[in-house]
Each structure stands twice: as C-alpha cells, then as structure tokens.
Motif scaffolding. Sequence first.
Motif, PDB file in Angstrom:
ATOM      1  N   GLU A 139     151.099  31.624  25.048  1.00 52.07           N
ATOM      2  CA  GLU A 139     151.677  31.340  23.737  1.00 52.07           C
ATOM      3  C   GLU A 139     152.174  29.902  23.631  1.00 52.07           C
ATOM      4  N   VAL A 144     146.695  28.978  20.408  1.00 51.60           N
ATOM      5  CA  VAL A 144     147.385  29.683  19.311  1.00 51.60           C
ATOM      6  C   VAL A 144     146.752  29.317  17.973  1.00 51.60           C
ATOM      7  N   LEU A 190     143.083  30.821  17.561  1.00 53.29           N
ATOM      8  CA  LEU A 190     143.058  32.259  17.274  1.00 53.29           C
ATOM      9  C   LEU A 190     143.602  32.554  15.877  1.00 53.29           C
ATOM     10  N   ALA A 191     144.705  31.899  15.509  1.00 55.80           N
ATOM     11  CA  ALA A 191     145.283  32.131  14.187  1.00 55.80           C
ATOM     12  C   ALA A 191     144.356  31.627  13.084  1.00 55.80           C
ATOM     13  N   ALA A 228     149.820  34.873  10.679  1.00 55.90           N
ATOM     14  CA  ALA A 228     148.797  34.845  11.733  1.00 55.90           C
ATOM     15  C   ALA A 228     149.289  34.071  12.951  1.00 55.90           C
ATOM     16  N   THR A 277     149.861  35.828  16.511  1.00 58.24           N
ATOM     17  CA  THR A 277     149.128  35.289  17.658  1.00 58.24           C
ATOM     18  C   THR A 277     150.071  35.018  18.823  1.00 58.24           C
ATOM     19  N   ALA A 318     149.530  43.523  17.212  1.00 61.50           N
ATOM     20  CA  ALA A 318     149.190  42.524  16.198  1.00 61.50           C
ATOM     21  C   ALA A 318     149.326  43.107  14.791  1.00 61.50           C
ATOM     22  N   ILE A 343     142.468  38.188  15.836  1.00 61.99           N
ATOM     23  CA  ILE A 343     143.197  37.644  16.983  1.00 61.99           C
ATOM     24  C   ILE A 343     142.764  38.328  18.271  1.00 61.99           C
TER      25      ILE A 343
END
Length: 163
Positions: free
Chosen positions: A4, A10, A13-14, A68, A72, A127, A148
């Motif tokens: 993270e 991050v 993926l977002a 998002a 994530t 998620a 994600i």
Amino acid sequence: MDWEDDHELVASLARSAVARTAADELPFFELTAAGFLAGSERARRTARKDEPLGFGGDAALVLISTAALTVTIDVLKQLSQYYSERLVQGAARRTRGWFRRRSAAAPAGVPLPRLSADQIAELRELAYRRAKDAQVPDASAALIADAIVGGIVTRSEAHDEQQ
C-alpha cells in the motif's frame, strides 16, 4: 511487505477500477491520485464515513476515484498481512529476530504473491465492503472490487509466468 506504500501500484490498480466504473473521471485521476496519496494517511485518519470522499467543492466529481484509491490501499494492506503471515509461518523459527529488525516496506516493483481462491474471495469481499462504506452504489462497488482484485491476480500470475 507494505504494497500500500507503493504509490505507483496503488494508482495503477485504482486507475483500472476508475476506468471500468467512472471513465469520465480519468482526465482528473492523476491529479486526484497525487493529492490523495500525498495526504492519504492523514486523510484516512480524519475521514468520516458519513461524508463523501473527495476534495473541495468537486467532491462528487472524484467520488469514485477517491473511493477506488481508498479501497486499493485497504486491499493491499490485507494482501501484505497475508504475505507476512505466510512468511512467518514458513520460517518462523529461523527468521523471527531477522523479521523484527527488517523494515516491512516493499520497494517499488516487488512482485505480488500468488493467492489462493479463498484469499481472492476475501480480498474481493473486503474491496466491495470498503467501496460500500465509501457510499459507492452497489454496481459500482462490485466493479471497483473486481478491477482491483483482478489487477492483483493478473500481476501475480504475470510475475509467475516470467520466472
């Protein structure tokens, strides 16, 4: 491993979740992500669940993007926990002292671990719940969760194929 903290991961993926859920936010995503990630720890500590996620007067515009990003980070925290537990279980006796002294932050580019079907389902549920907590509608929450977790699975499988 603290994936993270890998802002590139991050954001990637977002961004894929935003592309599937609210493509109209993509032109603003990089700016939103930069602001969010720069203040993400402070923002998460002070965020209230009854307020929409966003920045300033355009909060409604960036709701999906900030949701998002938040989701994530939460999913990657859970993934870090899975990974740490697996490492500790596999080598607890030999590495207990080493682990305590070692920094847990994952440098950029550290591959994501392969996940079991149960872990994938748990991450997807996490998620989805986090997106719902951020007041995202059901259909959008499902798309965010799928994007994600799908991105994580794809990345971990791609790394396995390269080896």
